[in-house]
Design an enzyme around this catalytic site. Structure first.
Site, PDB file in Angstrom:
ATOM      1  CG  ASP A 402     -22.081   2.519  -9.899  1.00  0.00           C
ATOM      2  OD1 ASP A 402     -22.479   1.307  -9.051  1.00  0.00           O
ATOM      3  OD2 ASP A 402     -23.206   3.043 -10.318  1.00  0.00           O
ATOM      4  CG  ASP A 514     -27.555  -0.183  -5.434  1.00  0.00           C
ATOM      5  OD1 ASP A 514     -28.855  -0.747  -5.561  1.00  0.00           O
ATOM      6  OD2 ASP A 514     -26.795  -0.752  -6.430  1.00  0.00           O
ATOM      7  CG  ASP A 584     -29.847  -2.382 -12.431  1.00  0.00           C
ATOM      8  OD1 ASP A 584     -29.635  -1.342 -12.222  1.00  0.00           O
ATOM      9  OD2 ASP A 584     -29.499  -3.128 -11.563  1.00  0.00           O
TER      10      ASP A 584
HETATM   11  C1  DGJ Z   1     -27.346  -2.126  -8.852  1.00  0.00           C
HETATM   12  C2  DGJ Z   1     -27.726  -0.952  -9.556  1.00  0.00           C
HETATM   13  O1  DGJ Z   1     -29.019  -0.533  -9.950  1.00  0.00           O
HETATM   14  C3  DGJ Z   1     -26.558  -0.555 -10.613  1.00  0.00           C
HETATM   15  O2  DGJ Z   1     -26.948   0.675 -11.268  1.00  0.00           O
HETATM   16  C4  DGJ Z   1     -25.105  -0.775 -10.147  1.00  0.00           C
HETATM   17  O3  DGJ Z   1     -25.243   0.369  -9.085  1.00  0.00           O
HETATM   18  C5  DGJ Z   1     -24.734  -2.110  -9.240  1.00  0.00           C
HETATM   19  N1  DGJ Z   1     -25.884  -2.313  -8.238  1.00  0.00           N
HETATM   20  C6  DGJ Z   1     -23.679  -1.737  -8.546  1.00  0.00           C
HETATM   21  O4  DGJ Z   1     -23.376  -3.062  -7.851  1.00  0.00           O
END
Ligand code: DGJ
Length: 813
Positions: A402, A514, A584
């Site tokens: 990630d 993202d 999230d």
């Molecule tokens: C937001 C995402 O929804 C998370 O899963 C993760 O990837 C973070 N950003 C990383 O900055």
């Protein structure tokens, strides 16, 4: 199937009819959208091209058309020639502004002379077996052909199984200006879905200002419908809200976030107040679009209601030059007379087959491990490899790295835009890391956030003009980042180039894309002042170009969309990326609500769902590993925690979960989804040979223990073996009750308690049955009792608040 008799049109799907006719005035009367107007036998005849039957359409129209014979009191009459036509009381396919239809319009224009009355009348119609696509925006498609016919089962198949998608294009022309409106309908018979889009073409020699061009307008001949919309915020997406519209207007919109949004998803439903999960009229609507959107249900309080949906008109304008055209996003509608559940399953089929595309459309999605909640920014190659090693031992198939692998990205203040690997953290680069992961038998995946830039980045230092902000004014940031101006082709090209290099730099099988902030300070240095209100829509045209180019260039990569979780969970994104990180929030209890919300409009295999650590990082809530697994299994499944920090027993549990998921994955990801109730889900394979059900314990009560599991969707004539997924029970969960069994006094949570728990293995209850589908669907299987405060044995289900159980159904062949 699309039928035409003169200027009467019937758009027919398996269980719905969409019926309209051109009035003598040239307006198009919307006669009906809902339950099928024809029988299966008639469908069959139409399929055989018995055109004599088409006379039936005019007979049907005579019965169903509005009997409008008198001028309405205090209303505007459209014209002398069409007296007494008052548009205000006509159900219409489209409404403009200024000719007496004073309801919410589909289109609003300002002409060069300053006037804003538009008056579009029927010009022509064309039916085609080829489905077209929009040029600037993604749209639905069909590659199924005539299913059963090609499988050689023509005689046995129902008529809609032999049918195929078709398109109707109706062209309207304004009476005063050289401008045309094309309304495009695509009909997908097998999944009861029809789509609509609208295209404006300026044939004149003067510029026209488009103040709004929505995608869909449906006039219902009844008031009192309810609009169900889905609202929330970061980490709390898809809460369901119901508003009844007897008169006036109810709205679901993303006004200014600039994304389809966690605040208001573009998916909505229109139903009657007495519609249930299994019965009653239900319409599902969505947009193939990722920007600000607007949907409303309004009613004149008498007998008409109007649903409209499309690009949010607030903050939007588009200057249409002579010779140019403007495309509105495609809108999607599904009708079911079998309640919310029936509508959802049709919508799921449509999304799975006609929105999602590419090599991953029909493929089982890999079980992944993502390092985000395990490490956040604090990792290096060694720590990642440790997590990967445990994951590979458990049978996990894909390791995802990630945020934090590039530039000076050690926290969320810097680095976005600099897509160069940080060799301090990853000395062997992405290529070296991927090789090591591959050597463990896992695929390698990577996170990117291409639409963004940090002020503290080499990209911003080199190209400050690429960031969205208004010159001379202070700008606002979100997560200390700015948005790149994707309306510009040079910025689009930079992103395509930078990401192509990253994607080719290692053996990358998966990308998480993202997007972590909403819009502010909209402005582009490349747009003239008079076009600044085009910014937001142009951003998405640019984004779709980037996504289209990259997904074509890297067809084997599995892309997962993400926008701080579900801030851009929509059919626009799903037209490029087969799945989206749903939220999230990884708390399984919250996820039951969030995933239930998504389930109304989106299939399970579009929703990323992971097992994470407890206490949960978003809520500090603790639920058992089995519950976290059971809930995440109803999505694109993965883990997001440090497996190395679990106990040995928990690691075994994870391996067991992975094995179980692999066995049932096809059912979870491609089966028909049923909401048995608020806290029970079920998926049934398309051929009904296998099914899995989930019961989640929202709140346990003593002496309340005689659960039955009543199913939906099983084959009534088939016999099924039913079994629960047996869990092991940790004796410590009984606390001081250990003393009702132990020969000596055991101090709760003391050393002896720990030793007993390590050595005394206790299995949870086992439920097994053999029953017909009809028994299971009508009565259900009676399950072993819950622990209820008066005794416990191996036949008793430990079912505390937050516990969950999975049950599997296998057809006996
Ligand atoms: C937001 C995402 O929804 C998370 O899963 C993760 O990837 C973070 N950003 C990383 O900055």
């Amino acid at each position: 199937m699309i039928l035409r008799n003169g200027n009467i049109f019937l758009l027919q799907t398996k269980g719905s009819s969409y019926f309209m006719q051109v009035l003598p005035s040239g307006h198009i009367e919307h006669i009906h959208y809902g339950a099928s107007l024809i029988s299966d036998m008639q469908y069959e005849k139409f399929m055989k091209n018995e055109s004599a039957e088409e006379g039936l359409l005019s007979d049907m129209a005579k019965v169903l058309e509005i009997k409008h014979k008198n001028e309405g009191g205090n209303m505007v009459v459209y014209s002398k020639e069409s007296y007494p036509l008052c548009l205000e009381v006509m159900p219409l396919e489209m409404s403009g502004f200024g000719k007496g239809d004073i309801r919410e319009p589909l289109v609003e224009l300002t002409f060069a002379d300053g006037s804003s009355t538009c008056d579009f009348l029927f010009e022509s119609a064309e039916i085609s077996d080829e489905l077209g696509s929009l040029e600037t925006l993604p749209s639905s498609y069909d590659d199924l052909g005539k299913g059963a016919e090609s499988a050689g089962e023509e005689d046995k198949a129902a008529p809609w199984e032999k049918d195929h998608a078709q398109q109707l294009t109706i062209t309207l022309k304004d009476t005063g200006y050289d401008i045309r409106l094309k309304m495009i309908y695509k009909v997908y018979p097998e999944c009861d879905t029809i789509t609509r889009s609208a295209v404006l073409i300026n044939d004149g020699d003067a510029r026209v200002k488009v103040d709004r061009l929505l995608s869909i307008q449906i006039d219902f001949q009844q008031s009192g419908y309810q609009l169900t919309s889905f609202h929330g915020r970061w980490a709390d997406e898809m809460g369901q809200t119901v508003s009844v519209c007897n008169a006036g207007k109810v709205v679901s919109e993303e006004l200014a976030a600039g994304e389809s949004g966690s605040r208001s998803n573009p998916f909505t439903m229109v139903s009657m107040p007495d519609t249930t999960e299994t019965a009653g009229d239900c319409y599902g609507f969505n947009l193939v679009y990722s920007g600000n959107h607007y949907s409303s249900l309004s009613s004149n309080g008498t007998f008409l209601s109007r649903f409209v949906s499309g690009i949010q008109p607030t903050g939007f304008e588009w200057l249409l030059e002579a010779g140019e055209k403007f495309e509105a996003p495609e809108a999607v509608m599904t009708y079911s007379g079998r309640g919310f559940g029936g509508m959802s399953r049709s919508m799921h089929d449509f999304v799975r087959k006609h929105i999602v595309r590419g090599v991953w459309r029909d493929k089982e999605r890999p079980i992944l491990i993502n390092n985000w909640e395990a490490t956040y920014f604090n990792f290096n190659q060694n720590s990642l490899l440790k997590i990967a090693k445990e994951a590979s031992k458990a049978g996990i198939e894909l390791f995802v790295l990630d945020d934090g692998w590039f530039g000076k990205r050690n926290d969320d203040h810097a680095g976005l835009g600099d897509w160069i690997v940080n060799t301090k953290k990853l000395p062997d680069g992405l290529g070296g890391l991927a090789e090591k992961i591959n050597a463990m038998g896992m695929k390698f995946g990577l996170w990117v956030e291409p639409e963004m830039v940090n002020e503290d980045s080499d990209l911003f230092r080199a190209h400050p003009e690429w960031a969205v902000r208004i010159p001379g004014r202070s700008h606002s940031v979100g997560r200390t980042q700015m948005i790149l101006d994707l309306t510009r082709t040079d910025v689009q090209d930079y992103i395509i180039d930078a990401l192509s290099k990253v994607f080719s730099s290692a053996n990358i099988s998966y990308i998480k894309w993202d997007m972590n902030r909403i819009f502010s300070d909209r402005f582009s240095l490349e747009l003239p002042a008079e076009r600044m209100k085009e910014f937001q829509h142009r951003y998405y045209i640019g984004l779709y170009r980037i996504m289209g180019t990259l997904t074509k260039k890297f067809p084997e990569i599995l892309f997962e969309g993400c926008s701080a979780g579900g801030n851009r969970f929509d059919l626009g994104i799903l037209s490029f990326f087969p799945q989206i990180w749903a939220s999230d929030d990884t708390d399984a209890e919250c996820r039951m609500d969030i995933q239930r919300g998504y389930s109304y409009g989106y299939p399970a295999n579009t929703q990323g769902a992971h097992v994470s650590a407890v206490p949960n990082h978003q809520t500090l809530h603790t639920v058992p590993l089995e519950t976290r697994f059971s809930v995440a299994a109803f999505g694109c499944f993965g883990y997001e925690l440090n497996l190395g920090e679990l106990s040995e027993q928990q690691r075994k549990q994870v391996a067991d979960q992975v094995e179980f998921y692999k066995k049932w994955r096809k059912v979870f990801q491609f089966g028909d989804f049923y909401r048995l109730d608020k806290y029970r889900f079920m998926v049934v394979s398309k051929d009904k040979s296998a099914a899995v059900a989930l019961i989640f314990q929202k709140e346990s009560r003593p002496n309340n223990d005689y659960l039955a599991l009543k199913t939906m969707g099983l084959d009534e004539d088939a016999v099924y073996e039913v079994a629960n997924r047996q869990v092991s029970v940790n004796i410590k969960a009984f606390g001081s009750l250990i003393n009702t069994m132990a020969p000596i006094h055991v101090k709760q949570d003391g050393i002896i308690h720990g030793i007993i728990a390590r050595h005394y293995k206790m299995n949870g209850e086992k439920d097994e049955a053999v029953a017909t589908g009809s028994m299971l669907n009508s009565c259900g299987v009676r399950l072993n009792p819950d622990y209820g405060g008066t005794g416990y044995g191996e036949d008793t289900r430990m079912f505390r608040t937050g516990d969950a159980r999975l049950y599997v159904f296998a057809r006996v062949e």
